[in-house]
Scaffold this motif. Sequence first.
Motif, PDB file in Angstrom:
ATOM      1  N   ASP A   1       0.957  -1.166  -0.072  1.00 11.65           N
ATOM      2  CA  ASP A   1       0.043  -0.083   0.038  1.00 11.65           C
ATOM      3  C   ASP A   1       0.788   1.118  -0.107  1.00 11.65           C
ATOM      4  O   ASP A   1       0.239   2.321  -0.465  1.00 11.65           O
TER       5      ASP A   1
ATOM      6  N   ILE B   1       1.864   1.775  -4.048  1.00 11.80           N
ATOM      7  CA  ILE B   1       0.781   2.368  -4.870  1.00 11.80           C
ATOM      8  C   ILE B   1       0.621   3.656  -4.689  1.00 11.80           C
ATOM      9  O   ILE B   1       0.019   4.368  -5.530  1.00 11.80           O
TER      10      ILE B   1
ATOM     11  N   LEU C   1      -1.802  -6.760  -4.761  1.00  6.49           N
ATOM     12  CA  LEU C   1      -1.545  -5.606  -3.647  1.00  6.49           C
ATOM     13  C   LEU C   1      -1.658  -6.357  -2.262  1.00  6.49           C
ATOM     14  O   LEU C   1      -2.693  -6.779  -2.006  1.00  6.49           O
TER      15      LEU C   1
ATOM     16  N   ASN D   1      -2.262  -4.951   1.427  1.00  3.75           N
ATOM     17  CA  ASN D   1      -2.595  -3.851   2.183  1.00  3.75           C
ATOM     18  C   ASN D   1      -2.835  -4.191   3.635  1.00  3.75           C
ATOM     19  O   ASN D   1      -3.566  -4.950   3.985  1.00  3.75           O
TER      20      ASN D   1
ATOM     21  N   HIS E   1      -8.807   2.299  -0.253  1.00  2.00           N
ATOM     22  CA  HIS E   1      -9.822   0.861  -0.975  1.00  2.00           C
ATOM     23  C   HIS E   1      -9.255   0.667  -2.141  1.00  2.00           C
ATOM     24  O   HIS E   1      -9.861   1.380  -3.139  1.00  2.00           O
ATOM     25  N   TYR E   2      -8.243   0.099  -2.365  1.00  2.00           N
ATOM     26  CA  TYR E   2      -7.502   0.113  -3.785  1.00  2.00           C
ATOM     27  C   TYR E   2      -8.073  -0.854  -4.913  1.00  2.00           C
ATOM     28  O   TYR E   2      -8.134  -0.636  -5.912  1.00  2.00           O
ATOM     29  N   ALA E   3      -8.937  -1.889  -4.506  1.00  3.63           N
ATOM     30  CA  ALA E   3     -10.138  -2.348  -5.349  1.00  3.63           C
ATOM     31  C   ALA E   3     -10.720  -1.491  -6.114  1.00  3.63           C
ATOM     32  O   ALA E   3     -10.998  -1.606  -7.366  1.00  3.63           O
TER      33      ALA E   3
ATOM     34  N   GLY F   1     -10.993  -4.672  -9.923  1.00  3.33           N
ATOM     35  CA  GLY F   1     -10.397  -4.765  -8.737  1.00  3.33           C
ATOM     36  C   GLY F   1     -11.340  -5.662  -7.775  1.00  3.33           C
ATOM     37  O   GLY F   1     -12.610  -5.787  -7.926  1.00  3.33           O
TER      38      GLY F   1
ATOM     39  N   ARG G   1     -11.267  -6.818  -3.231  1.00  8.95           N
ATOM     40  CA  ARG G   1     -10.471  -6.962  -2.131  1.00  8.95           C
ATOM     41  C   ARG G   1     -10.778  -8.444  -1.499  1.00  8.95           C
ATOM     42  O   ARG G   1     -11.993  -8.831  -1.721  1.00  8.95           O
TER      43      ARG G   1
ATOM     44  N   LEU H   1      -6.650  -5.921 -10.608  1.00 10.47           N
ATOM     45  CA  LEU H   1      -5.761  -5.640  -9.260  1.00 10.47           C
ATOM     46  C   LEU H   1      -6.441  -6.418  -8.133  1.00 10.47           C
ATOM     47  O   LEU H   1      -7.706  -6.213  -7.715  1.00 10.47           O
TER      48      LEU H   1
ATOM     49  N   GLU I   1      -6.680  -6.911  -4.102  1.00  9.89           N
ATOM     50  CA  GLU I   1      -6.294  -6.016  -3.026  1.00  9.89           C
ATOM     51  C   GLU I   1      -6.479  -7.112  -1.933  1.00  9.89           C
ATOM     52  O   GLU I   1      -7.637  -7.671  -1.275  1.00  9.89           O
TER      53      GLU I   1
END
Length: 545
Positions: free
Chosen positions: A439, A442, A463, A465, A491-493, A503, A505, A530, A532
């Motif tokens: 994290d 990114i 990723l 996190n 919240h990268y997803a 994306g 999670r 991606l 997460e």
Amino acid sequence: MKVANAVAEILKREGIEFLIGYPVNPIIEAAAEADIRTIMVRQERIGLHMCDAIAKVTSGDRIGVFAMQHGPGTENAFGGVAQSWGDSCPVVVLPAGYARNVNQVRPNFNAALNYRNITKWCEQVTVPGATEEALRRAFTQVKNGRPAPVLIEFPSDLLRDEISGPLEYEKTPQLKSGPDPRSVSAIAAALVEAQRPVICAGQGVHYGKAWKQLRALAELLEAPVMTTLPGKSAFPEAHPLALGSGGIGISKQLHTFLQKADLVFGIGCSFTRSSFATPMPKGKRIAHATLDSTDINKDVPVELAAVGDAGLTLDALLEEVKDRLHSKTRDRLAVVTREISALKGEWMEQWMPRLTQNTKPLSPYRVIWELLHTVDVADTIITHDAGSPRDQLSPFWVSQTPLGYIGWGKTTQLGYGLGLAMGAKLAKPDKLCINVWGDAAIGFTGMDFETAVRERIPILSILMNNFSMAIELKVMPVATEKYRSTDISGHYANFAQALGGYGERITDPEEIVPAIRRGIAKTREGTPALLEFITEKAVDVSRFG
């Protein structure tokens, strides 16, 4: 034709398929007119990272070219070129410069002056007629000798000038030079004489495409092989003589054999002293074969040395060693491989609880373990990011094929792995290309996930996190307690979805494998994915000594 068009034509003659960059630079438009695919990134650094990967996964057969705007574009790109320099990547950098009447005036940024310490060749073209000569010098330098970036700056007014006469430019050669036979003979004698030799293979083996020779020498000598982190995948890591890769995180078998070695033979490596490299134990007898003579005795005192291409060096060594052994072995293979296997068994037994841990938040090691056993490793190119992803992934990822792992780390810029995965996918579109990052990483280059979407570069991004700069917790306890300085979030997803990609999670251990399969399926459909994984604040690494 205009100078910009002449540059584009020269790129075509050099076989350049992609021009990566950020506007405004007239070379970009000229390249598009010449049917060179132009790929625009969201920041200059990521484009250079992509160029690095193009060279890395093709052993330098294909060269990445990057073009950017004068002034802020050239200033922003500095970190990317520094990474190329530190990691020995052959890249051609073509910045626009300020117009000639002001390019020497403060505070205008002059690339030809300021990039000299992080490039192998650096010059500014000042008259149209010098264009061919400058690019001939640049491409000859970037293809030969130690890999490194080169830079040719074109003042913006010059690019719009006319160039007289037809272009006589011809593609520049890629040449190899071999070692002094006397040096080879001395190293061969030492290798045959040694009772516990260890071969240390660096990324020069990749650039020299010397994988078969490395394996043949190891088997002939019945000698175990470790790789440097940039050299990882130069030797098949399921081979009975494999010790794995160096770095911060290493295996027990690598540590043990290196400590007990009576000779360490470095091939295609620099032996650079770094916080991110496995140090050579003091007092060891060392033989060093490398392409760059400036690496000899730079950080590690060596007794024997040879300078030349790794492939040519290993070819010569194989002949010498065969002659000295009279085509016989020393019958120590079983003893050596049993010891490696026993040490590996002890090490893996220690780490299996972490690799198979069934907890929430997830163990990052469980994610790596499941990833390793879900993808087709032989058909995958994977890379790490700086920090925890590097140290968690590299010891446990079992590379099978050359160039299936992009290791790096003499300079460790956060966010490097994304560009590497994207560049690898451009160069090797049939491979599954993965970057493993955290994290923190990114936060540096995450916007360029949109570049992967827009430019149709379907990578798989893993990723981890943990909402923290976890490895900084021990070194920033007061800042953390008082000001929560190591806390980060996102919240990268959802972020990946917002940028047009896939994306997801993942919080449940049982969902790791199904999620990886869904992510792979999306990449096959042409969509960057991606995944997460919400992980614990892990700081444990496989270290010794």
